[in-house]
Design an enzyme around this catalytic site. Structure first.
Site, PDB file in Angstrom:
ATOM      1  N   SER A 146      50.796 100.561 -43.538  1.00 31.00           N
ATOM      2  CA  SER A 146      50.973  99.674 -44.661  1.00 31.00           C
ATOM      3  C   SER A 146      51.173 100.532 -45.764  1.00 31.00           C
ATOM      4  O   SER A 146      50.609 101.576 -46.268  1.00 31.00           O
ATOM      5  CB  SER A 146      49.855  98.515 -44.183  1.00 31.00           C
ATOM      6  OG  SER A 146      49.358  97.575 -45.373  1.00 31.00           O
ATOM      7  N   TYR A 167      40.323  98.821 -42.777  1.00 35.03           N
ATOM      8  CA  TYR A 167      41.783  98.820 -42.986  1.00 35.03           C
ATOM      9  C   TYR A 167      43.084  99.570 -43.330  1.00 35.03           C
ATOM     10  O   TYR A 167      43.486 100.597 -42.947  1.00 35.03           O
ATOM     11  CB  TYR A 167      42.488  97.170 -43.218  1.00 35.03           C
ATOM     12  CG  TYR A 167      43.955  97.145 -43.190  1.00 35.03           C
ATOM     13  CD1 TYR A 167      43.955  96.558 -41.963  1.00 35.03           C
ATOM     14  CD2 TYR A 167      44.665  96.995 -44.007  1.00 35.03           C
ATOM     15  CE1 TYR A 167      45.590  95.999 -41.701  1.00 35.03           C
ATOM     16  CE2 TYR A 167      45.710  96.533 -44.226  1.00 35.03           C
ATOM     17  CZ  TYR A 167      46.838  96.344 -42.827  1.00 35.03           C
ATOM     18  OH  TYR A 167      47.465  96.074 -42.705  1.00 35.03           O
TER      19      TYR A 167
END
Ligand code: NDP
Length: 250
Positions: free
Chosen positions: A143, A156
């Site tokens: 990501s 995350y």
């Protein structure tokens, strides 16, 4: 047109929605034999039917990537069904973002289990096969959160940062050991999928939704990147791809 995807057998985790689903359909349309894994079996079966109806080849298995045995089983399914395995796309992941002060510790650990342990399990499942055949391709969805820190994304981002380091070392060691395992790590920004559904913190959810409403692009854009990586000649690797909306200042 290049045809390095035709006939390749590719396991895809997180294939029941979003980026995984779009990638499964695109690769199958390009002649790959795709093996789909995720927890929602009903969704996987529908996608397999849609791929078959479009003339492609696909099978599926319900898996939880946090379980090593499930990762081993889907690799086994690919080899039994199609005779060999060329690539695995480790894409399963979840993003229940929140400020650390909210102390959503169960969600922290869930992200570590799926986004990190899931990747480790997938790599452990394919390495013996890829080392034995001196060929293989490991692709992952990290990501932009694995490249840049942002409030609300401590855990995350940490899991996705882990993926970046892990994949780079996998590539370096494979090259040094002569096993010819290629890697591709993808860093998407806002892609319209079901990802935001896991955010339980109200303010974080509203903030994320506003960003995606303004900028989000289709998961098919990421599928194109996976296809590009898989289509490269066997002597060439592009290891990293950052992809997102052209107008998003991530
Ligand atoms: P989705 O929520 O649509 O897809 C997530 C997929 O992961 C689903 O197929 C889900 O299937 C699967 N999954 C979740 N937990 C598990 C588990 N324990 N075992 C097996 N499969 C699991 O979101 P995306 O398509 O966006 O997410 C795909 C990847 O892309 C993720 O790794 C995410 O972090 C990453 N990403 C997404 C971005 C975005 O903006 N959308 C940006 C950057 C990265 P099921 O629930 O059926 O198990």
């Amino acid at each position: 047109m290049s045809n390095n995807i035709q006939g390749k057998v590719v396991v895809i985790t997180g294939a029941s929605s979003g980026i995984g689903e779009a990638t499964a359909k695109l690769l199958a349309a390009k002649g790959a034999k795709v093996v789909l894994g995720a927890r929602r079996q009903d969704r996987l079966e529908r996608i397999v039917e849609e791929i078959a109806a479009a003339g492609g080849e696909a099978v599926s298995r319900a898996i939880d990537v946090t379980q090593q045995a499930d990762n081993d089983a889907i690799v086994q399914l690919a080899k039994e069904t199609y005779g060999h395995l060329d690539a695995i796309f480790l894409n399963a992941g979840l993003m229940p973002n929140s400020p650390l002060s909210a102390l959503k510790t169960e969600e922290w650990h869930q992200m570590v289990e799926v986004n990190i342990t899931g990747v480790l399990n997938g790599v452990a499942a394919v390495l013996p096969t890829f080392i034995g055949q001196k060929a293989g391709h490991v692709l992952t969805t990290s990501s932009v959160a694995g490249l840049k820190a942002y409030p609300g994304g401590a855990v995350y981002g940490g899991t996705k940062w882990f993926v970046r380091d892990f994949m780079e070392v996998l590539r370096m060691e494979s090259a040094a050991e002569g096993t010819n395992i290629r890697t591709a790590t993808i860093y998407p920004a806002a892609i319209n999928t079901e990802l935001l559904g896991a955010i339980s913190d109200k303010d974080t959810a509203e903030g994320a939704q506003a960003v995606y409403d303004q900028y989000g692009i289709a998961p098919e854009r990421v599928a194109d990147v996976v296809a590009y990586a898989l289509d490269l000649p066997a002597d060439t690797t592009v290891n990293e791809f950052t992809i997102g909306p052209a107008n998003q200042p991530w």
